[in-house]
Design a protein around this motif. Structure first.
Motif, PDB file in Angstrom:
ATOM      1  N   ASP A 155      27.920  33.821  27.177  1.00  0.00           N
ATOM      2  CA  ASP A 155      28.630  35.126  27.348  1.00  0.00           C
ATOM      3  C   ASP A 155      27.418  36.101  27.967  1.00  0.00           C
ATOM      4  N   MET A 156      26.826  35.810  28.664  1.00  0.00           N
ATOM      5  CA  MET A 156      25.583  36.588  29.326  1.00  0.00           C
ATOM      6  C   MET A 156      26.238  37.479  30.542  1.00  0.00           C
ATOM      7  N   GLY A 157      25.581  38.657  30.807  1.00  0.00           N
ATOM      8  CA  GLY A 157      26.015  39.180  32.123  1.00  0.00           C
ATOM      9  C   GLY A 157      25.318  38.547  32.932  1.00  0.00           C
ATOM     10  N   ILE A 158      25.993  38.584  34.064  1.00  0.00           N
ATOM     11  CA  ILE A 158      25.446  37.928  35.389  1.00  0.00           C
ATOM     12  C   ILE A 158      25.447  38.892  36.684  1.00  0.00           C
ATOM     13  N   PHE A 159      24.172  39.060  37.079  1.00  0.00           N
ATOM     14  CA  PHE A 159      23.998  40.129  37.957  1.00  0.00           C
ATOM     15  C   PHE A 159      23.101  39.324  39.182  1.00  0.00           C
ATOM     16  N   ILE A 160      23.989  39.449  40.427  1.00  0.00           N
ATOM     17  CA  ILE A 160      23.599  38.760  41.753  1.00  0.00           C
ATOM     18  C   ILE A 160      22.578  39.781  42.494  1.00  0.00           C
ATOM     19  N   ILE A 161      21.468  39.078  42.685  1.00  0.00           N
ATOM     20  CA  ILE A 161      20.306  39.804  43.384  1.00  0.00           C
ATOM     21  C   ILE A 161      20.391  39.891  44.900  1.00  0.00           C
ATOM     22  N   SER A 162      20.369  40.953  45.623  1.00  0.00           N
ATOM     23  CA  SER A 162      20.465  41.105  47.026  1.00  0.00           C
ATOM     24  C   SER A 162      21.293  40.083  47.688  1.00  0.00           C
ATOM     25  N   LYS A 183      27.902  39.741  26.835  1.00  0.00           N
ATOM     26  CA  LYS A 183      27.811  40.294  25.543  1.00  0.00           C
ATOM     27  C   LYS A 183      27.306  41.653  25.146  1.00  0.00           C
ATOM     28  N   THR A 184      26.596  42.183  26.407  1.00  0.00           N
ATOM     29  CA  THR A 184      26.152  43.578  26.128  1.00  0.00           C
ATOM     30  C   THR A 184      27.462  44.329  25.954  1.00  0.00           C
ATOM     31  N   ASN A 185      28.627  44.099  26.351  1.00  0.00           N
ATOM     32  CA  ASN A 185      29.734  44.906  26.265  1.00  0.00           C
ATOM     33  C   ASN A 185      29.717  46.163  27.009  1.00  0.00           C
ATOM     34  N   ASP A 210      18.027  31.628  24.374  1.00  0.00           N
ATOM     35  CA  ASP A 210      19.064  32.661  23.512  1.00  0.00           C
ATOM     36  C   ASP A 210      18.586  34.079  23.357  1.00  0.00           C
ATOM     37  N   LEU A 211      17.479  34.245  24.138  1.00  0.00           N
ATOM     38  CA  LEU A 211      16.784  35.720  23.779  1.00  0.00           C
ATOM     39  C   LEU A 211      17.308  36.904  24.655  1.00  0.00           C
ATOM     40  N   PHE A 212      18.284  36.193  25.663  1.00  0.00           N
ATOM     41  CA  PHE A 212      18.544  37.437  26.338  1.00  0.00           C
ATOM     42  C   PHE A 212      20.174  37.598  26.764  1.00  0.00           C
ATOM     43  N   GLU A 213      20.493  38.747  27.121  1.00  0.00           N
ATOM     44  CA  GLU A 213      21.837  39.001  27.022  1.00  0.00           C
ATOM     45  C   GLU A 213      22.520  38.993  28.459  1.00  0.00           C
ATOM     46  N   PHE A 214      21.565  38.935  29.419  1.00  0.00           N
ATOM     47  CA  PHE A 214      22.165  39.144  30.752  1.00  0.00           C
ATOM     48  C   PHE A 214      20.977  38.315  31.713  1.00  0.00           C
ATOM     49  N   VAL A 215      21.194  38.072  33.035  1.00  0.00           N
ATOM     50  CA  VAL A 215      20.359  37.290  33.880  1.00  0.00           C
ATOM     51  C   VAL A 215      20.715  38.062  35.193  1.00  0.00           C
TER      52      VAL A 215
END
Length: 374
Positions: free
Chosen positions: A186-193, A8-10, A159-164
């Protein structure tokens, strides 16, 4: 390089993001690494208040001017949860000053790892973040986590966050439910390491290398993640420009898994079944809680990998973090087991858990580990 919508950050982020925890030799190495990443198509750089001089070095590079305009570059920094809004306000201002920026594309609450951290965010520091969003100093907010699945799911459900930003790899799929929930919101998903925490796959044991052939273990793990369209981007954390080359060779391969790749994963699964036989921990987590606070599933996951694939070096690296990394990697070492038997009736595989814990400690105990940065 391929690009995906960050929920949802687009924002449209490159499928690899430049992580900056390890480019800390000096400001010039940092600048060279950043420029190489940009030349290879990366448009997202992630740093953190806790990464030594990382924000400072990135700020110097930005101030000097980069080959990509600021408008085409997405920058995230991470700040730990604070007990009050005033401290978060100060931290945001300090990060912007170090980075020589008027605004952050993304701000991540760094290390939302415990229930106490989640309470701190809700009761205090989120107010300061929301103020920064309102006045334009921050565009989007998310969180990074090394926490348990229940904490992660609860944080997503606020529902405070737009990505994890979270850990999820071929060899660690515990957080599959978090991926699904985040995607549903619809959150952005970033995989760590994925290279390091995903198994130290840049230096794989021969057994695993042979099982993955004709692919490398690192390549297969990246493909496992990039073939999942719910996942936006993976971190790559080079110490110098040269370490960007191998990972980014798969930056255009985001299609579904091929039959040959699926066959390689099947060989890996079959090897585990054969090597572990009746001692394989299925990672159901039914054995918890442990009265001695041993993270039984994680200890036995490391044993699974060591026995099945000779991933002993990785196992020692992670096992050494127990009792030395606080909430970033909680739990006691396996030799704390008192053989109380509480876990035994809860195990659906009827594993002799105390014996397996003792075996794991014998295999993997070594020097104590610690996090690179606090």
């Amino acid at each position: 390089m391929q690009y995906r919508r960050f929920g949802k950050t687009n924002l449209r982020l490159s499928v690899f993001s430049l992580g900056t925890m390890r480019y800390l030799a000096d400001a010039e190495t940092a600048r060279q690494t950043i420029e190489k990443a940009l030349a290879l198509g990366i448009n997202h750089i992630e740093t953190a208040r806790g990464y030594g001089k990382s924000e400072e070095y990135l700020g110097k590079a930005l101030q000097a001017g980069l080959s990509v305009p600021r408008s085409q570059l997405h920058i995230t920094t991470k700040i730990p949860p604070t007990a009050d809004a005033d401290t978060m306000r100060r931290y945001i201002d300090e990060s912007l000053e170090k980075l020589h920026l008027d605004y952050l594309d993304c701000l991540g609450i760094h290390g939302l790892n415990t229930w106490e951290h989640l309470e701190m965010v809700q009761a205090g520091c989120i107010q300061a973040v929301q103020e920064a969003i309102a006045d334009g100093r921050v565009k989007h907010v998310g969180f990074s986590t090394h926490g348990s699945l229940d904490v992660i799911l609860a944080a997503i459900n606020t529902d405070l966050f737009e990505f994890v930003n979270l850990h999820y790899y071929y060899f660690f799929q515990r957080h599959a439910a978090a991926i699904q929930l985040a995607a549903s919101k619809d959150m952005g998903i970033f995989i760590i390491s994925p290279a390091d925490k995903g198994g130290r796959l840049y230096t794989p044991p021969q057994t695993l290398t042979d099982l993955c052939h004709p692919f490398s273990p690192l390549e297969l793990n990246y493909r496992f993640l990039l073939s999942d369209s719910r996942i936006t981007t993976l971190s790559v954390g080079p110490a110098n420009p040269e370490e960007l080359i191998e990972p980014l060779q798969v930056a255009d391969h985001i299609n579904e898994l091929t039959e040959e790749e699926i066959s390689a994963f099947q060989r890996i699964e079959n090897q585990a079944k054969t090597a572990l036989a009746t001692d394989k921990c299925s990672q159901c987590f039914a054995c918890l809680p442990c009265p001695e606070n041993i993270n039984i599933p994680e200890v036995l996951r490391l044993r699974n990998l060591a026995v099945a694939y000779d991933m002993t070096d990785y196992g020692k690296y992670r096992y050494g973090m127990f009792e030395n990394a606080g909430h970033w990697f909680p739990g006691m070492k396996a030799n704390r087991c008192t053989e109380c038997g509480d876990c035994l009736p809860r195990c659906p595989e009827e594993l002799n858990i105390p014996a397996l814990l003792a075996d794991t400690h014998e295999r993997l105990s070594g020097k104590a580990g610690r996090r690179l940065w606090g």
